[in-house]
Design a protein around this motif. Structure first.
Motif, mmCIF file in Angstrom:
data_model
loop_
_atom_site.group_PDB
_atom_site.id
_atom_site.type_symbol
_atom_site.label_atom_id
_atom_site.label_comp_id
_atom_site.label_asym_id
_atom_site.label_seq_id
_atom_site.Cartn_x
_atom_site.Cartn_y
_atom_site.Cartn_z
ATOM 1 N N LEU B 59 0.343 -17.337 -17.009
ATOM 2 C CA LEU B 59 -0.769 -18.156 -16.899
ATOM 3 C C LEU B 59 -0.622 -19.533 -17.753
ATOM 4 O O LEU B 59 -1.050 -20.537 -17.407
ATOM 5 N N GLN B 60 0.330 -19.381 -18.799
ATOM 6 C CA GLN B 60 0.745 -20.715 -19.442
ATOM 7 C C GLN B 60 1.613 -21.599 -18.212
ATOM 8 O O GLN B 60 1.831 -22.842 -18.498
ATOM 9 N N LEU B 61 2.701 -20.952 -18.085
ATOM 10 C CA LEU B 61 3.640 -21.632 -17.127
ATOM 11 C C LEU B 61 3.089 -22.301 -15.618
ATOM 12 O O LEU B 61 3.439 -23.524 -15.492
ATOM 13 N N ARG B 62 2.141 -21.539 -15.234
ATOM 14 C CA ARG B 62 1.311 -22.036 -13.984
ATOM 15 C C ARG B 62 2.288 -22.597 -12.746
ATOM 16 O O ARG B 62 2.119 -23.843 -12.498
ATOM 17 N N SER B 63 3.183 -21.774 -12.649
ATOM 18 C CA SER B 63 4.077 -22.331 -11.506
ATOM 19 C C SER B 63 4.477 -21.053 -10.645
ATOM 20 O O SER B 63 5.138 -20.140 -10.976
ATOM 21 N N TRP B 64 4.160 -21.321 -9.246
ATOM 22 C CA TRP B 64 4.432 -20.372 -8.453
ATOM 23 C C TRP B 64 5.802 -19.706 -8.287
ATOM 24 O O TRP B 64 6.196 -18.486 -8.038
ATOM 25 N N ALA B 65 6.581 -20.511 -8.731
ATOM 26 C CA ALA B 65 8.011 -20.322 -8.547
ATOM 27 C C ALA B 65 8.511 -19.318 -9.732
ATOM 28 O O ALA B 65 9.435 -18.313 -9.390
ATOM 29 N N MET B 66 7.753 -19.223 -10.881
ATOM 30 C CA MET B 66 8.217 -18.139 -11.821
ATOM 31 C C MET B 66 7.601 -16.876 -11.546
ATOM 32 O O MET B 66 8.048 -15.710 -12.094
ATOM 33 N N VAL B 67 6.565 -16.647 -10.639
ATOM 34 C CA VAL B 67 5.923 -15.623 -10.647
ATOM 35 C C VAL B 67 6.935 -14.300 -10.077
ATOM 36 O O VAL B 67 6.966 -13.236 -10.762
ATOM 37 N N PRO B 68 7.775 -14.782 -8.911
ATOM 38 C CA PRO B 68 8.804 -13.312 -8.574
ATOM 39 C C PRO B 68 9.592 -13.323 -9.910
ATOM 40 O O PRO B 68 10.057 -11.957 -10.020
ATOM 41 N N VAL B 69 10.167 -13.960 -10.598
ATOM 42 C CA VAL B 69 10.775 -13.933 -11.809
ATOM 43 C C VAL B 69 10.186 -12.946 -12.619
ATOM 44 O O VAL B 69 10.552 -11.691 -13.061
ATOM 45 N N LEU B 70 8.852 -13.331 -13.148
ATOM 46 C CA LEU B 70 8.237 -12.389 -14.091
ATOM 47 C C LEU B 70 8.046 -11.008 -13.418
ATOM 48 O O LEU B 70 8.111 -9.985 -14.012
ATOM 49 N N LEU B 71 7.684 -11.048 -12.197
ATOM 50 C CA LEU B 71 7.415 -9.718 -11.484
ATOM 51 C C LEU B 71 8.867 -8.733 -11.693
ATOM 52 O O LEU B 71 8.668 -7.627 -11.898
ATOM 53 N N LEU B 72 9.995 -9.514 -11.426
ATOM 54 C CA LEU B 72 11.167 -9.017 -11.316
ATOM 55 C C LEU B 72 11.557 -8.240 -12.637
ATOM 56 O O LEU B 72 11.962 -7.129 -12.933
ATOM 57 N N ALA B 73 11.306 -9.117 -13.781
ATOM 58 C CA ALA B 73 11.310 -8.668 -15.299
ATOM 59 C C ALA B 73 10.651 -7.543 -15.404
ATOM 60 O O ALA B 73 11.278 -6.369 -15.934
ATOM 61 N N TRP B 74 9.451 -7.148 -14.846
ATOM 62 C CA TRP B 74 8.622 -6.165 -15.060
ATOM 63 C C TRP B 74 9.271 -5.106 -14.145
ATOM 64 O O TRP B 74 9.102 -3.775 -14.754
ATOM 65 N N LEU B 75 9.473 -5.425 -12.902
ATOM 66 C CA LEU B 75 9.847 -4.130 -12.093
ATOM 67 C C LEU B 75 11.028 -3.396 -12.726
ATOM 68 O O LEU B 75 11.358 -2.179 -12.752
ATOM 69 N N PHE B 76 11.944 -4.281 -13.292
ATOM 70 C CA PHE B 76 13.433 -3.715 -13.733
ATOM 71 C C PHE B 76 13.012 -2.988 -15.250
ATOM 72 O O PHE B 76 13.637 -1.870 -15.210
ATOM 73 N N GLN B 77 11.930 -3.344 -15.977
ATOM 74 C CA GLN B 77 11.360 -2.616 -16.924
ATOM 75 C C GLN B 77 10.984 -1.166 -16.381
ATOM 76 O O GLN B 77 11.227 -0.185 -17.197
ATOM 77 N N LEU B 78 10.169 -1.318 -15.294
ATOM 78 C CA LEU B 78 9.530 0.065 -14.738
ATOM 79 C C LEU B 78 10.779 1.032 -14.397
ATOM 80 O O LEU B 78 10.652 2.219 -14.528
ATOM 81 N N LEU B 79 11.853 0.285 -13.882
ATOM 82 C CA LEU B 79 13.072 1.302 -13.240
ATOM 83 C C LEU B 79 13.542 1.869 -14.612
ATOM 84 O O LEU B 79 14.076 3.044 -14.345
ATOM 85 N N THR B 80 13.666 1.227 -15.521
ATOM 86 C CA THR B 80 14.883 1.737 -16.770
ATOM 87 C C THR B 80 14.053 2.578 -17.578
ATOM 88 O O THR B 80 14.750 3.259 -18.136
ATOM 89 N N VAL B 81 12.747 2.309 -17.893
ATOM 90 C CA VAL B 81 12.153 3.026 -19.248
ATOM 91 C C VAL B 81 12.095 4.554 -18.596
ATOM 92 O O VAL B 81 12.439 5.240 -19.600
ATOM 93 N N PRO B 82 11.818 5.155 -17.450
ATOM 94 C CA PRO B 82 11.828 6.585 -17.557
ATOM 95 C C PRO B 82 13.182 7.135 -17.374
ATOM 96 O O PRO B 82 13.321 7.948 -17.965
#
Lengths: 199, 130
Positions: B59-82
């Motif tokens: 919400l601070q960066l407000r750039s669509w180019a960053m959305v996939p990167v942020l999503l990817l960061a979360w996805l990798f967290q989802l994959l590694t935590v369990p």
């Protein structure tokens, strides 16, 4: 290297989802989704997939994107609610907490659904996979705040609901039929869900 | 009200709530009695906490180019935590780093006992069962 020659050849169609994922990953990491970059990513993906061999994942042969989106929304909601519950348990109950290690037998026999269910239930706070019995698709889960048989039963029902949702997303047809048949028995009482899972 | 202000407030709320989730992890680590219940506190609130922090960042960066990167960061967290939680949990259970008195039900205990007994039996006799 005799093992290399014994590897079964993976059909291209089975590898395709992995390749698409790798190309998208490449584009994301470069933040550049132009055709040239994606083509270069595709070449690298093919090289990587052939160089670092992974056993093929057996997919169910169907994918329901609407069910997938619904599952993602439900999942984030569960994670949010459970996160606050764990926070509350940590503050209020703390050392007096009572847990349980529960065995949950799933309907599926597919490794993909078993893994995905274990993953999803692990990510929702308050439960973690201690052990898996693949041969009879049973998950052994450690769960927070289980004070008696009712809690245990409610927890098992939640795991089976997550599994049913995942089967709706990408399970094979026999499992889907099984889930639907179960639902027709149950959802007469649970009308709140409005016949979810209809085609 | 202009949109910038609303987005700023929303991202502020996300960042604070995300930080509260980290606090929850810290409180849980101190308060819970044994390894396995601590694993819950240490790994799980971060899944939601990181989602909120990344949302606030987006919400601070407000750039669509960053959305996939942020999503990817979360996805990798989802994959590694369990995976990490499972590895610690499994070895913790097998090496008896848990307090049985905190458990109201233990379905795995009988299975592990039986497996250990089978193992002992097999090492004594000829391996006639698979």
């Amino acid at each position: 290297m005799s093992r290399v020659s014994k590897r079964p050849r993976i059909p291209f169609l089975t590898e395709l989802p992995l390749l698409i994922w790798l190309v998208l990953l490449w584009g994301t990491l470069w933040q550049d989704f132009s055709a040239g970059n994606l083509l270069f990513g595709a070449i690298i993906s093919v090289v990587v997939v052939n160089l670092f061999y992974l056993p093929p994942v057996e997919l169910g042969g169907r994918l329901n994107l609407a069910a997938g989106a619904l599952f993602a929304a439900k999942f984030v909601y569960h994670v949010a609610v459970a996160s606050f519950q764990v926070l509350w348990l940590a503050v209020a109950t703390g050392p007096r907490i009572r847990n349980a290690v529960l065995a949950v037998k799933l309907r599926t026999h597919s490794d993909l659904i078993l893994t995905a269910t274990g993953h999803a239930i692990s990510l929702i706070p308050g439960s973690l996979v201690v052990d898996v019995d693949r041969s009879c698709s049973t998950l052994y889960l450690h769960c927070l705040n289980i004070n008696g048989p009712q809690d245990a039963q409610a927890f098992r029902a939640q795991v089976l609901r997550i599994e049913a949702d995942l089967i709706r997303v990408c399970g094979n047809r026999e499992e889907l039929a099984l889930v639907r048949a179960e639902n027709h028995g149950q959802e007469d009482r649970l009308t709140a869900r409005g016949g979810g899972g209809q085609p | 009200m202009n949109t910038d202000l609303i987005l700023d407030i929303a991202s502020g709320i996300c960042l604070i709530l995300g930080a509260v989730m980290s606090l929850a992890a810290a409180i849980g680590l101190i308060r819970f009695p044994d390894l396995l219940s601590r694993m819950h506190a240490a790994t799980k609130p971060q899944v939601f906490g990181l989602l909120l922090l990344l949302t606030g960042l987006g919400l601070q960066l407000r750039s669509w180019a960053m959305v996939p990167v942020l999503l990817l960061a979360w996805l990798f967290q989802l994959l590694t935590v369990p995976v990490s939680a499972h590895m610690v949990g499994r070895s913790g259970y097998r090496t008896k780093h848990l307090r049985k008195e905190t458990l109201t039900e233990d379905d795995l205990d009988a299975v592990v006992q039986k497996a250990a007994a089978d193992e002992a039996l097999r090492s004594e006799e000829a391996p006639d069962r698979q």
